[in-house]
Design an enzyme around this catalytic site. Sequence first.
Site, PDB file in Angstrom:
ATOM      1  N   CYS A 271      18.663   0.915 -10.051  1.00  0.00           N
ATOM      2  CA  CYS A 271      19.214   0.213  -9.348  1.00  0.00           C
ATOM      3  C   CYS A 271      19.160  -1.343 -10.147  1.00  0.00           C
ATOM      4  O   CYS A 271      20.638  -1.945 -10.433  1.00  0.00           O
ATOM      5  CB  CYS A 271      18.332   0.092  -7.820  1.00  0.00           C
ATOM      6  SG  CYS A 271      18.430   1.235  -6.893  1.00  0.00           S
TER       7      CYS A 271
HETATM    8  C1  UGA Z   1      14.545  -2.164  -6.161  1.00  0.00           C
HETATM    9  C2  UGA Z   1      14.325  -3.000  -5.007  1.00  0.00           C
HETATM   10  O1  UGA Z   1      12.923  -3.893  -5.358  1.00  0.00           O
HETATM   11  C3  UGA Z   1      14.558  -2.810  -3.560  1.00  0.00           C
HETATM   12  O2  UGA Z   1      14.792  -3.638  -2.683  1.00  0.00           O
HETATM   13  C4  UGA Z   1      16.443  -2.035  -3.737  1.00  0.00           C
HETATM   14  O3  UGA Z   1      16.540  -1.063  -2.298  1.00  0.00           O
HETATM   15  C5  UGA Z   1      16.289  -0.698  -5.225  1.00  0.00           C
HETATM   16  O4  UGA Z   1      16.033  -1.505  -6.496  1.00  0.00           O
HETATM   17  C6  UGA Z   1      17.715   0.051  -5.223  1.00  0.00           C
HETATM   18  O5  UGA Z   1      18.446  -1.548  -5.146  1.00  0.00           O
HETATM   19  O6  UGA Z   1      17.704   1.082  -4.327  1.00  0.00           O
HETATM   20  P1  UGA Z   1      13.628  -0.514  -7.416  1.00  0.00           P
HETATM   21  O7  UGA Z   1      14.165  -0.337  -8.757  1.00  0.00           O
HETATM   22  O8  UGA Z   1      13.021   1.392  -6.670  1.00  0.00           O
HETATM   23  O9  UGA Z   1      13.864  -1.009  -6.694  1.00  0.00           O
HETATM   24  O10 UGA Z   1      12.308  -0.856  -7.379  1.00  0.00           O
HETATM   25  P2  UGA Z   1      11.724  -2.703  -7.773  1.00  0.00           P
HETATM   26  O11 UGA Z   1       9.809  -2.195  -7.659  1.00  0.00           O
HETATM   27  O12 UGA Z   1      12.171  -3.589  -7.526  1.00  0.00           O
HETATM   28  O13 UGA Z   1      11.168  -2.420  -9.488  1.00  0.00           O
HETATM   29  C7  UGA Z   1      11.982  -2.529 -10.687  1.00  0.00           C
HETATM   30  C8  UGA Z   1      11.902  -2.835 -12.171  1.00  0.00           C
HETATM   31  O14 UGA Z   1      11.430  -3.994 -12.209  1.00  0.00           O
HETATM   32  C9  UGA Z   1      10.209  -1.961 -12.330  1.00  0.00           C
HETATM   33  O15 UGA Z   1      11.014  -1.571 -13.806  1.00  0.00           O
HETATM   34  C10 UGA Z   1       9.314  -2.848 -12.708  1.00  0.00           C
HETATM   35  O16 UGA Z   1       8.137  -2.489 -12.929  1.00  0.00           O
HETATM   36  C11 UGA Z   1       9.780  -4.253 -12.914  1.00  0.00           C
HETATM   37  N1  UGA Z   1       9.224  -5.535 -12.105  1.00  0.00           N
HETATM   38  C12 UGA Z   1       9.421  -5.441 -10.470  1.00  0.00           C
HETATM   39  C13 UGA Z   1       8.817  -5.907 -12.716  1.00  0.00           C
HETATM   40  O17 UGA Z   1       8.995  -6.380 -14.064  1.00  0.00           O
HETATM   41  N2  UGA Z   1       8.100  -7.509 -12.498  1.00  0.00           N
HETATM   42  C14 UGA Z   1       7.959  -7.642 -11.151  1.00  0.00           C
HETATM   43  O18 UGA Z   1       6.699  -8.682 -10.739  1.00  0.00           O
HETATM   44  C15 UGA Z   1       8.569  -6.490 -10.305  1.00  0.00           C
END
Ligand code: UGA
Length: 448
Positions: A271
Site C-alpha cells: 500500500c
Molecule cells: C497501510 C496504512 O497504515 C493503512 O491505514 C492503509 O489502510 C493500508 O496501508 C492500505 O492502504 O491498505 P499497511 O501497509 O498494512 O497499512 O501497514 P503499516 O502498518 O502502515 O506499515 C507499512 C510499512 O511501514 C511497514 O513496512 C512498516 O514496517 C513501516 N513502518 C510503519 C515504519 O517503518 N515505521 C513506522 O513508524 C510505521
Amino acid sequence: MLAISVVGTGYVGLSTAVCFASRGYKVIASTYDVDKIRLINDKVPPFYEPMLTELLTSGIESGNLKAIYGREEAILNTDVTFVTVGTPELADGSVDLTFVRKACVEIGRALRKKDGYHLVAIKSTVTPGTTNEVVKPILEVASGKPAGRDFALCMTPEFLRQGSSIYDTFNPDRVIIGEHDETSGDALYDLFQEFYDNNVPIVRMNLASAEMVKYASNAFLATKISFANELANVCEKLDDVDVNHVMAGVGLDGRINPKFLNAGAGFGGSCLPKDVKALVSVAKAVGCKTPLLSSVLDVNEAQPLHVADLAISTLGRVTGKKVALLGLSFKPDTDDIREAPSLKIARRLMDKGAVVYAFDPAVTHIEGPNFEDLTCASSIAECLQGAHCCILVTEWEQFKCLEPEDFIKNMSEPVLIDARRIYDTEKFSRKLHFLAVGLPLDRKTRRP
Ligand code: UGA
C-alpha cells in the site's frame, strides 16, 4: 438488517466480510478463486491474519457467511455490495483498474436483473475521479439504470493495516463516505451507524475527495516514516543523539503525534509504496510537481540499502560471510513480503558475496529467480548458527524476547544490527557489537 456482498476476498474484502458476519449480517463473499472459496467455507484463512480464524469459524458456523463463485448470485441476494478488488501498480506508477472495471461490468449486469434498490460502495483504492468517471458509467451501461435513482453509489476508502485488519475494521479512527448523491450517502451512513453503533466519526464528502483522502493519508504516513529515517541517518553520524529519544520527544507534541515516527528499514507492503507512486503519477498527469513525495520515495528506496551497508562496513569484506536476517515479512503479523525491505537488504548483501540466511515466523520460502540464493532457515538458532552478522529486519514478538546470549552462543561473530530498534541499547551494547538504525555509530560502548 441489510444483506451484504463483498466482491474480492483479499485483506480488505475478507476482513469486511467476517466483521459484518460477526455482527449478525448475512454476508456473501464473491470470488473467482475456487481454492479460496473452499478454504473460506472450510473455515481456513487463505492468508495469515490475527483473529481471522476465529471470525471465519464463527461466520461460517452461524450461517451468516458463505463464499461463492462469481458475482451474480451475490448481488441478487444482497442489498449492499462492497467492491474490494485489487488495484495493482502499473509500470509508470499509475493504477491498474482492470479488476475494478470487470467487477463493475458484472455488478451492473446483475443489477439489470434486480428489482429493488441496491447500494454499490467502492472500497478498492482508486485515484480521484475513478468512481465518477469509470465506475459509474460502467455500472449504468451494464445495468441500464441511472446511478442515484435505481441504485446508490458511494466510495468509502479503507484504512485497515495488515496484521491488525480485524481490529482496525472494528475500530477505525474515522469512516469516510464519498457519495454520488445525498440518498446514496444516507444509505451507507445508516449502515455504518448501525455497524459501529454510532461510536465512530463519519465524514461525508463527494466521491473524488473521498478517493483522495486515502492517498493523502497513506502519503502522509509514508512521509512521517521517511522523515524519521532521514533523521536517523543524521543521528548515526552525530555524537550521542539517539533518534528514538528524539522521536519520542517530537511525537508528544499533540500537533505531530507519536505514531509512524519509528525509524527502521523503510516502509514496504502493498500500500504505502504503491499509493505514494500513484499520487505522484496523478499529480504528474495534471502538470503538478511533487518534490516532497518524490523525496519520500527516494529516502525509502535508500533505507534498506543503508541497513545492508551498515553490515558491509562493519564486517569489511562480506564475501563468503554468513549474514542472518531475522524477519522477512514487510511488518510483523503478516506473511506478506510485497515490497519488503528484507528482500532489498538480502539482495544487496548477496550481490556483495554474502551468504544470506533468513528466518521469519510466517514466511518459510521465497519464490522467484532473484532469491534462489537466499536460504530460509527453519528456526532462529539455525538462522544464527555460525553467522558473522545478524540484522533484525522485522519486529516480530518472537524476536523481541531474544537475549544477547542467544546471539553470542550461536553466532561466529556477535555483530547485531537492530533495524527496528527493539533491543535495549545499553544491555546489548555491553555484550555484543551492537549497531542500530538512528544510533550513533561511534559510541564508545559499542564493542563488548
Ligand atoms: C497501510 C496504512 O497504515 C493503512 O491505514 C492503509 O489502510 C493500508 O496501508 C492500505 O492502504 O491498505 P499497511 O501497509 O498494512 O497499512 O501497514 P503499516 O502498518 O502502515 O506499515 C507499512 C510499512 O511501514 C511497514 O513496512 C512498516 O514496517 C513501516 N513502518 C510503519 C515504519 O517503518 N515505521 C513506522 O513508524 C510505521
